[in-house]
Design a protein around this motif. Sequence first.
Motif, PDB file in Angstrom:
ATOM      1  N   GLY A  83       0.790  -1.224   0.000  1.00  0.00           N
ATOM      2  CA  GLY A  83       0.000   0.000   0.000  1.00  0.00           C
ATOM      3  C   GLY A  83       0.823   1.274   0.000  1.00  0.00           C
ATOM      4  N   ILE A  84       2.119   1.191   0.298  1.00  0.00           N
ATOM      5  CA  ILE A  84       2.963   2.389   0.302  1.00  0.00           C
ATOM      6  C   ILE A  84       3.135   2.921  -1.124  1.00  0.00           C
ATOM      7  N   LEU A  85       3.399   2.030  -2.044  1.00  0.00           N
ATOM      8  CA  LEU A  85       3.561   2.395  -3.444  1.00  0.00           C
ATOM      9  C   LEU A  85       2.279   2.069  -4.212  1.00  0.00           C
ATOM     10  N   PRO A  86       2.075   2.672  -5.372  1.00  0.00           N
ATOM     11  CA  PRO A  86       0.837   2.394  -6.126  1.00  0.00           C
ATOM     12  C   PRO A  86       0.593   0.918  -6.394  1.00  0.00           C
ATOM     13  N   ILE A  87       1.663   0.180  -6.720  1.00  0.00           N
ATOM     14  CA  ILE A  87       1.505  -1.253  -7.011  1.00  0.00           C
ATOM     15  C   ILE A  87       2.634  -2.038  -6.356  1.00  0.00           C
ATOM     16  N   THR A  88       2.252  -3.013  -5.532  1.00  0.00           N
ATOM     17  CA  THR A  88       3.196  -4.002  -5.019  1.00  0.00           C
ATOM     18  C   THR A  88       2.862  -5.331  -5.692  1.00  0.00           C
ATOM     19  N   VAL A 125      -1.806  -7.430  -1.942  1.00  0.00           N
ATOM     20  CA  VAL A 125      -1.001  -6.745  -2.950  1.00  0.00           C
ATOM     21  C   VAL A 125      -1.818  -6.538  -4.218  1.00  0.00           C
ATOM     22  N   GLU A 126      -1.420  -5.540  -4.987  1.00  0.00           N
ATOM     23  CA  GLU A 126      -2.187  -5.182  -6.179  1.00  0.00           C
ATOM     24  C   GLU A 126      -1.973  -6.136  -7.338  1.00  0.00           C
ATOM     25  N   GLN A 127      -0.890  -6.894  -7.312  1.00  0.00           N
ATOM     26  CA  GLN A 127      -0.555  -7.704  -8.484  1.00  0.00           C
ATOM     27  C   GLN A 127       0.164  -8.983  -8.076  1.00  0.00           C
ATOM     28  N   ILE A 128      -0.098 -10.050  -8.833  1.00  0.00           N
ATOM     29  CA  ILE A 128       0.563 -11.334  -8.627  1.00  0.00           C
ATOM     30  C   ILE A 128       1.048 -11.839  -9.988  1.00  0.00           C
ATOM     31  N   THR A 129       2.330 -12.188 -10.059  1.00  0.00           N
ATOM     32  CA  THR A 129       2.903 -12.700 -11.305  1.00  0.00           C
ATOM     33  C   THR A 129       3.395 -14.122 -11.068  1.00  0.00           C
ATOM     34  N   THR A 130       3.058 -15.014 -11.985  1.00  0.00           N
ATOM     35  CA  THR A 130       3.353 -16.434 -11.811  1.00  0.00           C
ATOM     36  C   THR A 130       4.163 -16.947 -12.995  1.00  0.00           C
ATOM     37  N   ASP A 164     -10.821 -13.787 -10.286  1.00  0.00           N
ATOM     38  CA  ASP A 164     -11.404 -12.485  -9.964  1.00  0.00           C
ATOM     39  C   ASP A 164     -10.412 -11.352 -10.165  1.00  0.00           C
ATOM     40  N   TYR A 165      -9.234 -11.655 -10.728  1.00  0.00           N
ATOM     41  CA  TYR A 165      -8.227 -10.648 -11.032  1.00  0.00           C
ATOM     42  C   TYR A 165      -8.235 -10.350 -12.530  1.00  0.00           C
ATOM     43  N   THR A 166      -7.692  -9.192 -12.905  1.00  0.00           N
ATOM     44  CA  THR A 166      -7.539  -8.829 -14.308  1.00  0.00           C
ATOM     45  C   THR A 166      -6.240  -9.431 -14.844  1.00  0.00           C
ATOM     46  N   LYS A 167      -6.322 -10.088 -15.998  1.00  0.00           N
ATOM     47  CA  LYS A 167      -5.132 -10.695 -16.586  1.00  0.00           C
ATOM     48  C   LYS A 167      -4.405  -9.655 -17.429  1.00  0.00           C
ATOM     49  N   ASN A 168      -3.194  -9.289 -17.013  1.00  0.00           N
ATOM     50  CA  ASN A 168      -2.387  -8.330 -17.767  1.00  0.00           C
ATOM     51  C   ASN A 168      -1.714  -8.997 -18.960  1.00  0.00           C
ATOM     52  N   ASN A 169      -1.245 -10.194 -18.738  1.00  0.00           N
ATOM     53  CA  ASN A 169      -0.712 -11.041 -19.799  1.00  0.00           C
ATOM     54  C   ASN A 169      -0.866 -12.475 -19.306  1.00  0.00           C
ATOM     55  N   SER A 205       0.626 -12.647 -15.585  1.00  0.00           N
ATOM     56  CA  SER A 205       0.525 -11.552 -14.620  1.00  0.00           C
ATOM     57  C   SER A 205      -0.937 -11.181 -14.400  1.00  0.00           C
ATOM     58  N   PHE A 206      -1.325 -11.030 -13.119  1.00  0.00           N
ATOM     59  CA  PHE A 206      -2.717 -10.784 -12.760  1.00  0.00           C
ATOM     60  C   PHE A 206      -2.798  -9.631 -11.750  1.00  0.00           C
ATOM     61  N   SER A 207      -3.766  -8.722 -11.938  1.00  0.00           N
ATOM     62  CA  SER A 207      -3.918  -7.564 -11.056  1.00  0.00           C
ATOM     63  C   SER A 207      -5.322  -7.500 -10.474  1.00  0.00           C
ATOM     64  N   LYS A 208      -5.401  -6.956  -9.259  1.00  0.00           N
ATOM     65  CA  LYS A 208      -6.713  -6.766  -8.635  1.00  0.00           C
ATOM     66  C   LYS A 208      -7.563  -5.808  -9.461  1.00  0.00           C
ATOM     67  N   ASN A 209      -6.900  -4.823 -10.037  1.00  0.00           N
ATOM     68  CA  ASN A 209      -7.571  -3.852 -10.896  1.00  0.00           C
ATOM     69  C   ASN A 209      -6.771  -3.688 -12.181  1.00  0.00           C
ATOM     70  N   LEU A 210      -7.412  -3.120 -13.192  1.00  0.00           N
ATOM     71  CA  LEU A 210      -6.747  -2.904 -14.471  1.00  0.00           C
ATOM     72  C   LEU A 210      -5.584  -1.936 -14.287  1.00  0.00           C
ATOM     73  N   VAL A 211      -4.403  -2.303 -14.790  1.00  0.00           N
ATOM     74  CA  VAL A 211      -3.227  -1.437 -14.692  1.00  0.00           C
ATOM     75  C   VAL A 211      -2.662  -1.209 -16.086  1.00  0.00           C
ATOM     76  N   ASP A 212      -1.907  -0.116 -16.233  1.00  0.00           N
ATOM     77  CA  ASP A 212      -1.299   0.170 -17.534  1.00  0.00           C
ATOM     78  C   ASP A 212       0.223   0.219 -17.463  1.00  0.00           C
ATOM     79  N   LEU A 213       0.774  -0.332 -16.377  1.00  0.00           N
ATOM     80  CA  LEU A 213       2.226  -0.395 -16.277  1.00  0.00           C
ATOM     81  C   LEU A 213       2.757  -1.570 -17.092  1.00  0.00           C
ATOM     82  N   SER A 214       4.028  -1.497 -17.451  1.00  0.00           N
ATOM     83  CA  SER A 214       4.648  -2.537 -18.275  1.00  0.00           C
ATOM     84  C   SER A 214       5.113  -3.692 -17.400  1.00  0.00           C
TER      85      SER A 214
END
Length: 417
Positions: A189-194, A222-227, A262-267, A270-279
């Motif tokens: 929560g300190i940074l926009p995305i952990t 955390v905002e994102q999980i990458t597997t 229930d997460y958004t698939k970035n690729n 990589s999965f995010s709680k919400n839609l993100v536009d970071l690389s």
Amino acid sequence: MVNNIKEIFSIFTAKTVVKNTFASCINITSTSKNESKYLSIDSQKKYLLYIHVPFCDNLCPFCTFHKFKHNFEDSNRYFKTLREEIKILKRKNVKVDSVYIGGGTPLINEKQLRITIKLVKKLFDVEDISCETDPNHIDINTVYKLKGLIKRLSIGVQSFDDEILKQLSRYKRFGSSLEIKEKISKIAGILPITNIDLIFNIPNQTQDILRDDLQSAKKLGVEQITTYPLMSSDLNSGFLKSKKINTNEQKFYNIIKEELKDYTKNNMWSFSKNLVDLSDEYVSTHDEYIGVGSGAFSYLDGKLFINAFDLKEYEENIITRKDALMAKSEFENINKIEYAMLSTLFGGKLNIKEFNKLYNIDLEKLLRKELYLVKKLDVIKIEDGIIYPTQFGEYLLVIMMASFYSGMDKVRAMFRK
């Protein structure tokens, strides 16, 4: 049974295609003093900048990335050279819209890293900055100092299972599962995305262990999980040789999609709680990118450029040539298109009209037979001019991308020797 045969054939074919394509296009040649990757840069285009920090306190046996045992004398000197290479980019009128800092362990020399990030932000006026770290360098004071500098901090946890951590030689180095969770809970929560990085298909990993890993990551908020799948190459063959290879990769990937539905698939991984536009995975978000630092790769105008791996050679190249380049490989046009298709579909979909315009081709004509085959094998579907991977196709893209990275490891192994 028919579907199983289809899938077995598709998996074998996919791995073979990537292996053969990589072998045919990676014809590495040394570069002369007069050559430069900057000649391939379009001054009107914005690029992703990859910054490599090749230092770790501990060298994990499964990791295949370019790295050295850390000491501050080397890293202080390295960061100074790195900043000079970044200044050269600016003098060449390079434009940057996204930055990914990987390693190694970029936060291993926090002070020098912050100085470097501030320089990048000043020179390129960029906000989209991601940075990797291991669990040892996420002290709450350190993370607070990164506020306003980076938007996404990616923590290489790999697993929350203590026995798996021991197997990966990480338990003594980074602490138990409980200790790692406590560290992450304090900085979330300190940074926009952990982001939490997890590996699947590890030897001795069970389906229950994987589910527990995913559920633990979700509970941390955390905002994102990458597997990532465990990747094999010459660089970690010693580690894998003594292990019984796990054969549950496809089942594991289906578990990941189920647990993170229930997460958004970035690729594809990589999965995010919400839609993100970071690389999240720069290969899938940018058709071209520039790498700076020892052993970094750049992909520009269908050419792969390779920076010097040896730290002294890297520094010498920057001083004398104003370019860290040591070798290059030029892709044939068909290889460029195949690579672009893989990386674009890995991001989730491919718009045929936009792809044709970008690469000045007729994709459906150029790869007519290949597209027909993968459609018949239920790997892709085409709807309204958009190519989507099927459920099985998503898994196939995961193993194809893993095979691609394993191919890149062969290049690293070549120059490490």
